[in-house]
Enzyme design. Structure first.
Site, PDB file in Angstrom:
ATOM      1  N   ARG A   1      -1.271  94.894 -37.688  1.00  0.00           N
ATOM      2  CA  ARG A   1      -0.726  95.713 -38.773  1.00  0.00           C
ATOM      3  C   ARG A   1      -0.568  94.872 -40.046  1.00  0.00           C
ATOM      4  O   ARG A   1      -0.466  93.656 -40.007  1.00  0.00           O
ATOM      5  CB  ARG A   1       0.639  96.285 -38.370  1.00  0.00           C
ATOM      6  CG  ARG A   1       0.597  97.344 -37.297  1.00  0.00           C
ATOM      7  CD  ARG A   1       1.989  97.913 -37.038  1.00  0.00           C
ATOM      8  NE  ARG A   1       2.957  96.865 -36.708  1.00  0.00           N
ATOM      9  CZ  ARG A   1       3.856  96.374 -37.542  1.00  0.00           C
ATOM     10  NH1 ARG A   1       3.942  96.821 -38.783  1.00  0.00           N
ATOM     11  NH2 ARG A   1       4.688  95.426 -37.147  1.00  0.00           N
TER      12      ARG A   1
ATOM     13  N   LYS B   1       1.823 103.376 -35.260  1.00  0.00           N
ATOM     14  CA  LYS B   1       3.111 102.947 -35.781  1.00  0.00           C
ATOM     15  C   LYS B   1       3.523 103.748 -37.009  1.00  0.00           C
ATOM     16  O   LYS B   1       4.713 103.866 -37.303  1.00  0.00           O
ATOM     17  CB  LYS B   1       3.065 101.454 -36.103  1.00  0.00           C
ATOM     18  CG  LYS B   1       2.971 100.567 -34.860  1.00  0.00           C
ATOM     19  CD  LYS B   1       4.134 100.795 -33.890  1.00  0.00           C
ATOM     20  CE  LYS B   1       4.109  99.801 -32.746  1.00  0.00           C
ATOM     21  NZ  LYS B   1       5.205 100.046 -31.760  1.00  0.00           N
TER      22      LYS B   1
ATOM     23  N   HIS C   1      12.455 102.116 -30.075  1.00  0.00           N
ATOM     24  CA  HIS C   1      11.323 101.250 -29.733  1.00  0.00           C
ATOM     25  C   HIS C   1      11.661 100.592 -28.404  1.00  0.00           C
ATOM     26  O   HIS C   1      12.273  99.524 -28.358  1.00  0.00           O
ATOM     27  CB  HIS C   1      11.126 100.206 -30.833  1.00  0.00           C
ATOM     28  CG  HIS C   1       9.933  99.328 -30.611  1.00  0.00           C
ATOM     29  ND1 HIS C   1       9.890  98.013 -31.018  1.00  0.00           N
ATOM     30  CD2 HIS C   1       8.737  99.563 -30.023  1.00  0.00           C
ATOM     31  CE1 HIS C   1       8.734  97.481 -30.694  1.00  0.00           C
ATOM     32  NE2 HIS C   1       8.013  98.403 -30.094  1.00  0.00           N
TER      33      HIS C   1
ATOM     34  N   SER D   1       8.354  91.348 -28.795  1.00  0.00           N
ATOM     35  CA  SER D   1       7.153  90.836 -28.159  1.00  0.00           C
ATOM     36  C   SER D   1       7.452  89.545 -27.398  1.00  0.00           C
ATOM     37  O   SER D   1       8.120  88.646 -27.903  1.00  0.00           O
ATOM     38  CB  SER D   1       6.083  90.574 -29.217  1.00  0.00           C
ATOM     39  OG  SER D   1       4.915  90.039 -28.650  1.00  0.00           O
TER      40      SER D   1
ATOM     41  N   LYS E   1       9.135  93.386 -21.898  1.00  0.00           N
ATOM     42  CA  LYS E   1       9.424  94.825 -21.924  1.00  0.00           C
ATOM     43  C   LYS E   1       8.387  95.637 -21.155  1.00  0.00           C
ATOM     44  O   LYS E   1       8.733  96.459 -20.304  1.00  0.00           O
ATOM     45  CB  LYS E   1       9.504  95.292 -23.377  1.00  0.00           C
ATOM     46  CG  LYS E   1       9.692  96.795 -23.573  1.00  0.00           C
ATOM     47  CD  LYS E   1      10.036  97.109 -25.023  1.00  0.00           C
ATOM     48  CE  LYS E   1       8.952  96.710 -25.990  1.00  0.00           C
ATOM     49  NZ  LYS E   1       7.799  97.627 -25.999  1.00  0.00           N
ATOM     50  N   THR E   2       7.114  95.403 -21.454  1.00  0.00           N
ATOM     51  CA  THR E   2       6.052  96.161 -20.790  1.00  0.00           C
ATOM     52  C   THR E   2       5.939  95.786 -19.321  1.00  0.00           C
ATOM     53  O   THR E   2       5.823  96.647 -18.446  1.00  0.00           O
ATOM     54  CB  THR E   2       4.703  95.924 -21.505  1.00  0.00           C
ATOM     55  OG1 THR E   2       4.812  96.380 -22.859  1.00  0.00           O
ATOM     56  CG2 THR E   2       3.582  96.672 -20.813  1.00  0.00           C
TER      57      THR E   2
ATOM     58  N   ASP F   1       6.538 102.127 -24.820  1.00  0.00           N
ATOM     59  CA  ASP F   1       6.774 101.613 -26.172  1.00  0.00           C
ATOM     60  C   ASP F   1       7.719 102.437 -27.037  1.00  0.00           C
ATOM     61  O   ASP F   1       8.580 101.870 -27.688  1.00  0.00           O
ATOM     62  CB  ASP F   1       5.434 101.474 -26.892  1.00  0.00           C
ATOM     63  CG  ASP F   1       5.521 100.573 -28.110  1.00  0.00           C
ATOM     64  OD1 ASP F   1       6.239  99.559 -28.052  1.00  0.00           O
ATOM     65  OD2 ASP F   1       4.868 100.870 -29.123  1.00  0.00           O
TER      66      ASP F   1
ATOM     67  N   ARG G   1      -6.002  93.743 -27.766  1.00  0.00           N
ATOM     68  CA  ARG G   1      -5.251  94.922 -27.313  1.00  0.00           C
ATOM     69  C   ARG G   1      -6.125  95.844 -26.475  1.00  0.00           C
ATOM     70  O   ARG G   1      -7.352  95.806 -26.533  1.00  0.00           O
ATOM     71  CB  ARG G   1      -4.750  95.711 -28.523  1.00  0.00           C
ATOM     72  CG  ARG G   1      -3.690  95.012 -29.350  1.00  0.00           C
ATOM     73  CD  ARG G   1      -2.315  95.384 -28.890  1.00  0.00           C
ATOM     74  NE  ARG G   1      -1.264  94.789 -29.691  1.00  0.00           N
ATOM     75  CZ  ARG G   1       0.024  95.095 -29.540  1.00  0.00           C
ATOM     76  NH1 ARG G   1       0.382  95.997 -28.636  1.00  0.00           N
ATOM     77  NH2 ARG G   1       0.943  94.523 -30.273  1.00  0.00           N
TER      78      ARG G   1
END
Length: 574
Positions: free
Chosen positions: A101, A246, A265, A283, A287-288, A302, A366
């Protein structure tokens, strides 16, 4: 640099085009327009039949491909040489110069009435309506003068029928249509969107470059501009797909809290007994990975909302980092990368296999894929009011315990702080652990003042009795370079004790500086690790480092104290 040089390279097709497609059936679009999935051609629309000409000014593209089935998306990507086909049929693209981004190039039009609600500053930068008109006019001209075919995705953001928004994504590239199809919620029939009226439209004009950006007062040739009142955004100068995802998330962060719905988030999963848990974290905090639990059902990885009915996923897919990905460390994500998934900026080896260790193009490699590529996904995309909330942090100072219980006020303090720490060596010039505070664990996407989200979360916690915990996936026994990283086994034990409630059966002691409660005993976690001070060989050094980190928290939190907003300072470290 020309616009074309910013795009994708010509592909090398590395596999048969007969690679197997995903199964058909299920909630998030597996059954989408089933007859077309089986080989029939998707009906062509026109700009006038969809009302695009009147709503956007785009009038001349002669062909409009709307909500293409996955097999046809793949055919378009291959035909127009937009990327590479890997050995197992996954399509892979390069996003050109921009592999992430461009946060300094995101703007909101400054006009009433939204200007009184938006939290203006470094995150939400305002531009005059005339600047938006200038950029948008160039985008429309590009579509009218240079584009014969365009792609339109019409779908939803939000699985909750009460709170979801209708989104329309207009793109020139088939792979960007693919990305939108993966990430947003796919309608289940053509009839469902026959009279589709978008709540918000994104016009992706990635090939348009703003050479006059200095005259317009912009940061660069790239511009991602949102017009809240006109329910319209334009993307120029960057090919990166995440801007679309996003961007809509930022808008959900604007709309929902104003209606009393929490926007977050975070990842979410659900147990076999229906208990729901949320995982917040920046990051690198896990989390994932921690939410993708083989013994629980994944709601989403997410972005989520919390309305009067409970938790709901914003998305119909997942968007995961692939750097150093292996079947051993993240089998769910690894196995999700197959036909209909979309790889971004991954280097493909000569034998057609992705090389997830090669970061020569970017470390931000990604993959996006429909959520049903995860075997244990939750088909409804929803869960009840959460029993537990976990704030994940990777504390490279080695100060925080592996798990601690937070009061409601402490939860708001840590939610607003959004703390993790970068380790030495991750960036040029970083020689010691560096704190990274991101409000609400997602500052880059907050459109309202952070305390608005904290106040709303506080009400949710009070209403539903949700417990909050802070889990450190970082270092113990010393900071980075001295101590060692928490074992995934110990972290899993902490998470499991939170999810099954067994953590509440142990005794707790209050940390004398931070105030949160630390368990004295927990199965699967050595007692010496539970109390981080005991894990340090030099306890005086630990005490000094704890005071140092507490001071960093306090210094960071001063920005949340101003007239007219709730002050949570009293719940921070002493």
């Amino acid at each position: 640099m020309s616009a074309m040089m910013r795009g994708v390279a010509l592909p090398v097709l590395r596999s048969s085009l007969r690679a197997p497609s995903s199964k058909i059936g299920g909630r998030f679009g597996r059954a989408t327009w089933t007859t077309q999935q089986l080989g029939k051609t998707a009906p062509l629309a026109t700009v006038s039949s969809l009302g695009i000409d009147k709503a956007t000014g785009i009038k001349n593209p002669t062909t409009v491909h709307r909500n293409l089935p996955y097999p046809q998306v793949f055919e378009h990507e291959v035909k127009h040489k937009e990327g590479e086909v890997t050995s197992n049929g996954t399509f892979c693209v390069s996003t050109g110069q921009f592999t992430g981004r461009s946060p300094k190039d995101k703007y909101f039009v400054k006009q009433a009435p939204s200007d009184s609600s938006l939290d203006w500053g470094k995150i939400n930068v305002g531009v005059a309506p005339e600047v938006f008109k200038n950029i948008y006019k160039k985008a429309v001209k590009h579509y009218n003068d240079n584009v014969e075919k365009m792609y339109v995705f019409d779908g939803y953001c939000g699985t909750s029928p009460k709170s979801r928004k209708n989104v329309r994504i207009i793109t020139e590239l088939a792979w960007q249509h693919h990305f939108a199809k993966n990430m947003f919620i796919r309608p289940e029939s053509e009839a469902e969107v026959a009279d589709f009226a978008p709540d918000f439209t994104i016009v992706n004009a990635c090939k348009v470059v703003n050479d006059d950006y200095k005259e317009l007062g912009l940061n660069s040739e790239v511009a991602v501009v949102f017009n809240v009142e006109e329910r319209l955004a334009v993307i120029t100068g960057t090919w990166y797909g995440g801007e679309m995802k996003k961007g809509i998330f930022s808008m959900m962060n604007y709309w929902l809290p104003l209606d009393g719905v929490m926007a977050m988030h975070c990842s979410a999963n659900k147990g076999k007994n229906g208990d729901t848990a949320l995982f917040f974290g920046l990051s690198g905090t896990g989390k994932t990975t921690l939410s993708a639990d083989p013994d629980r059902f994944l709601i989403g990885d997410d972005e989520h909302g919390w309305d009067d009915d409970g938790i709901f996923n914003f998305e119909g897919g997942c968007y995961a980092k692939t750097i150093n990905l292996s079947h051993e460390n993240e089998p769910e994500i690894y196995d999700a990368i197959k036909r209909d998934a979309l790889l971004e900026n991954v280097i493909i080896k000569d034998n057609g296999e992705p090389d997830y260790t090669d970061v020569s193009r970017t470390e931000n490699t990604r993959v996006s894929y429909p959520i049903y590529h995860i075997d244990n996904y939750e088909p409804s995309g929803m869960g009840g009011h959460p029993n537990s909330i976990v704030f994940l942090t990777c504390d490279a100072f080695g100060v925080l315990p592996p798990v601690s219980r937070l009061s409601a006020g402490q939860a708001m303090y840590h939610f607003l702080s959004g703390y993790t720490a970068k380790v030495a060596g991750t960036e040029r010039g970083v020689t010691e652990p560096t704190p990274n505070f991101s409000a609400c664990f997602g500052a880059a996407f907050l459109t309202l003042h952070p305390t608005k989200y904290a106040d709303l979360l506080q009400k949710k916690l009070d209403t539903h009795g949700t417990q909050c915990f802070l889990i450190n996936t970082g270092w113990t026994g010393g900071g980075y370079g001295v101590g060692k990283r928490m074992s995934i086994k110990a972290t899993r034990a902490c998470v499991n004790s939170v999810l099954d409630g067994s953590i509440n059966k142990t005794k707790f002691t209050a940390d004398p500086v931070f105030g949160f409660e630390v368990p004295a005993d927990l199965p699967g976690v050595p007692s010496k690790v539970l109390n981080p001070r005991d894990a340090w060989s030099d306890q005086k050094s630990y005490d000094a480092t704890r005071i140092k980190l507490a001071g960093m928290f306090k210094d960071n939190f001063t920005k949340f104290v101003k007239p007219g907003v709730t002050d949570y300072t009293a719940y921070g470290p002493k």
